[in-house]
Design a protein around this motif. Structure first.
Motif, PDB file in Angstrom:
ATOM      1  N   CYS A 361       1.085  -1.135  -0.141  1.00  0.00           N
ATOM      2  CA  CYS A 361      -0.010  -0.086   0.117  1.00  0.00           C
ATOM      3  C   CYS A 361       0.930   1.317   0.158  1.00  0.00           C
ATOM      4  N   LYS A 363       1.198   5.639   1.219  1.00  0.00           N
ATOM      5  CA  LYS A 363       0.436   6.898   1.923  1.00  0.00           C
ATOM      6  C   LYS A 363       1.355   7.916   1.946  1.00  0.00           C
ATOM      7  N   PRO A 404      -3.247   0.378  -3.473  1.00  0.00           N
ATOM      8  CA  PRO A 404      -4.194   1.038  -2.637  1.00  0.00           C
ATOM      9  C   PRO A 404      -3.405   1.741  -1.536  1.00  0.00           C
ATOM     10  N   LEU A 405      -4.070   2.897  -0.925  1.00  0.00           N
ATOM     11  CA  LEU A 405      -3.745   3.625   0.165  1.00  0.00           C
ATOM     12  C   LEU A 405      -3.727   2.675   1.377  1.00  0.00           C
ATOM     13  N   CYS A 406      -2.614   3.187   2.182  1.00  0.00           N
ATOM     14  CA  CYS A 406      -2.532   2.447   3.539  1.00  0.00           C
ATOM     15  C   CYS A 406      -3.624   2.645   4.466  1.00  0.00           C
ATOM     16  N   THR A 407      -4.161   2.004   5.130  1.00  0.00           N
ATOM     17  CA  THR A 407      -5.326   2.291   6.145  1.00  0.00           C
ATOM     18  C   THR A 407      -4.794   2.073   7.530  1.00  0.00           C
ATOM     19  N   ASN A 408      -3.586   1.639   7.855  1.00  0.00           N
ATOM     20  CA  ASN A 408      -3.410   1.611   9.178  1.00  0.00           C
ATOM     21  C   ASN A 408      -2.606   3.056   9.667  1.00  0.00           C
ATOM     22  N   PRO A 409      -2.707   3.056  10.811  1.00  0.00           N
ATOM     23  CA  PRO A 409      -2.549   4.495  11.402  1.00  0.00           C
ATOM     24  C   PRO A 409      -0.850   4.547  11.465  1.00  0.00           C
TER      25      PRO A 409
END
Length: 410
Positions: A361, A363, A404-409
């Motif tokens: 991913c 970001k 895809p975009l990273c969804t983890n913080p």
């Protein structure tokens, strides 16, 4: 090798001349890697799909210039799913450490080993430590170790190092089919304590070997866990730079080679760079995989690493699952992988120069400048557990279009 265009404005939508990349990369020394960096690289690779059960073409896809011996054995069906020159012999490099360990453990229980031997064997099997292999080679008969194991396991293609190179355990000749036979012995015939001792350590293979080479190529990159690996490398590669320190370590005793090929009891090329991936893949160690390769003289470690990865990903390996993500080429030397998408005291390791990596991913993070490039997008590499700036990925846009975009913080 790869060439890359990174831009922050339409002015730089095409790759600049190689001289410009080399001249302007000095900023990377301070802002990205902390080490002398990049030389530019040739044309970009196309990303490939990931994330599906490993289904391969009808035959192994061997990159141009690579000589390969391949065997994949499905333990569930008792059949080979891949064989390409399975009897061809290669200098084993560190794959012979399997035979060295088995020979030492032949009449010994791992449960009663002295602490010093447990430490040596652990380092030799997990981190491919050359000093440990050299200790056992010297103490227990050198080439006689190979002779004993040939008889015990019924190996047909394995031979000791050639005359004049008896001290080089990595010059032992092995084939892909003998490597499969060795793993079958460990999994199916060895005493249970020996099987557990050896396989547990191969499952815990460290990314950074004792000589600072990144050893999670081939099987370790092509498939999701569970897997277990014993890798091998030998040749005039640049020294390793794996790990937070990124420091080069001394070459192992199996690495130096003569100026021209030599032959012994078996005809084995001792000159061209070798890179091997061996081990098991899938639940219950379903498939045994052995991929032994030689590369053209002058091949970089990153190029050999990438070519071996592509070959391994092309194989039909029952029980193996391809990791999710997209494969991209990289450019530059000692490119930093960081724990977060910012420059700072967060270095995890460094990439082999020009290696292909799996991107999970991406970001936005800290803006990085390597004139004429400026980019605030970072790619997450799941197999490394960290981020690299998108500047060093082989794609002309700042943001990768198919990731895809990273969804983890994090």
């Amino acid at each position: 090798m790869f060439r890359i265009a990174r831009h922050s404005s339409p002015t730089f939508r095409r790759t600049p001349p190689r001289r410009l990349l080399a001249a302007t990369a000095a900023l990377l020394l301070l802002s990205v890697t902390g080490a002398a960096l990049p030389h530019s690289v040739a044309a970009a690779t196309e990303p490939s799909d990931g994330g599906s059960t490993a289904v391969a073409p009808a035959s192994p896809q061997v990159p141009a210039g690579v000589t390969a011996g391949v065997a994949v054995f499905d333990r569930q069906t008792g059949t080979f799913t891949e064989q390409l020159a399975p009897a061809a012999t290669f200098r084993s490099a560190s794959v012979v450490k399997l035979l060295i360990a088995l020979d030492f453990l032949w009449n010994r229980s791992p449960d009663t080993l002295p602490a010093a031997d447990r430490t040596r064997l652990d380092a030799m099997l997990r981190s491919s430590q050359d000093a440990a292999a050299s200790h056992y080679w010297s103490a227990y008969g050198g080439s006689a170790i190979v002779g004993r194991m040939v008889t015990r396991l019924g190996l047909t293609d394995t031979a000791p190092p050639p005359a004049g190179y008896e001290g080089y355990w990595g010059y032992t000749a092995m084939s892909a089919r003998d490597t499969v036979k060795t793993y079958r012995y460990i999994l199916e015939s060895a005493p249970a304590p020996v099987r557990s001792f050896v396989m547990d350590r191969l499952r815990q293979s460290t990314r950074c070997a004792s000589d600072s080479f990144d050893q999670h190529f081939g099987i370790a990159g092509a498939f999701d866990r569970p897997w277990a690996v014993k890798q091998g490398w030998s040749g005039r590669y640049a020294q390793g730079n794996c790990g937070p320190a990124g420091a080069a370590a001394a070459r192992g005793t199996d690495v130096p080679g003569p100026a021209s090929p030599a032959t012994g009891g078996a005809s084995v090329d001792l000159s061209r760079p070798a890179l091997h991936t061996t081990g098991t893949v899938g639940a219950g160690d379903r498939s045994i995989v052995a991929v032994l390769t030689l590369h053209p003289d002058g091949t970089s470690y990153g190029k050999a690493y990438t070519d071996l990865g592509r070959l391994t990903r092309s194989l039909n390996v029952p029980g193996g699952t391809a990791p999710k993500g997209k494969w991209y080429g990289t450019w530059g030397q000692d490119v930093a992988v960081r724990a977060a998408p910012v420059v700072g005291d967060n270095l995890l390791t460094r990439l082999p120069a020009g290696v292909e990596v799996l991107v999970g991913c991406q970001k936005k993070g800290q803006q990085v400048s390597v004139p004429p490039y400026t980019n605030d997008w970072w790619a997450y590499l799941p197999q490394y557990g960290g981020y690299v700036t998108n500047i060093y990925l082989s794609h002309p846009d700042n943001q990768l279009p198919d990731v895809p975009l990273c969804t983890n913080p994090k």
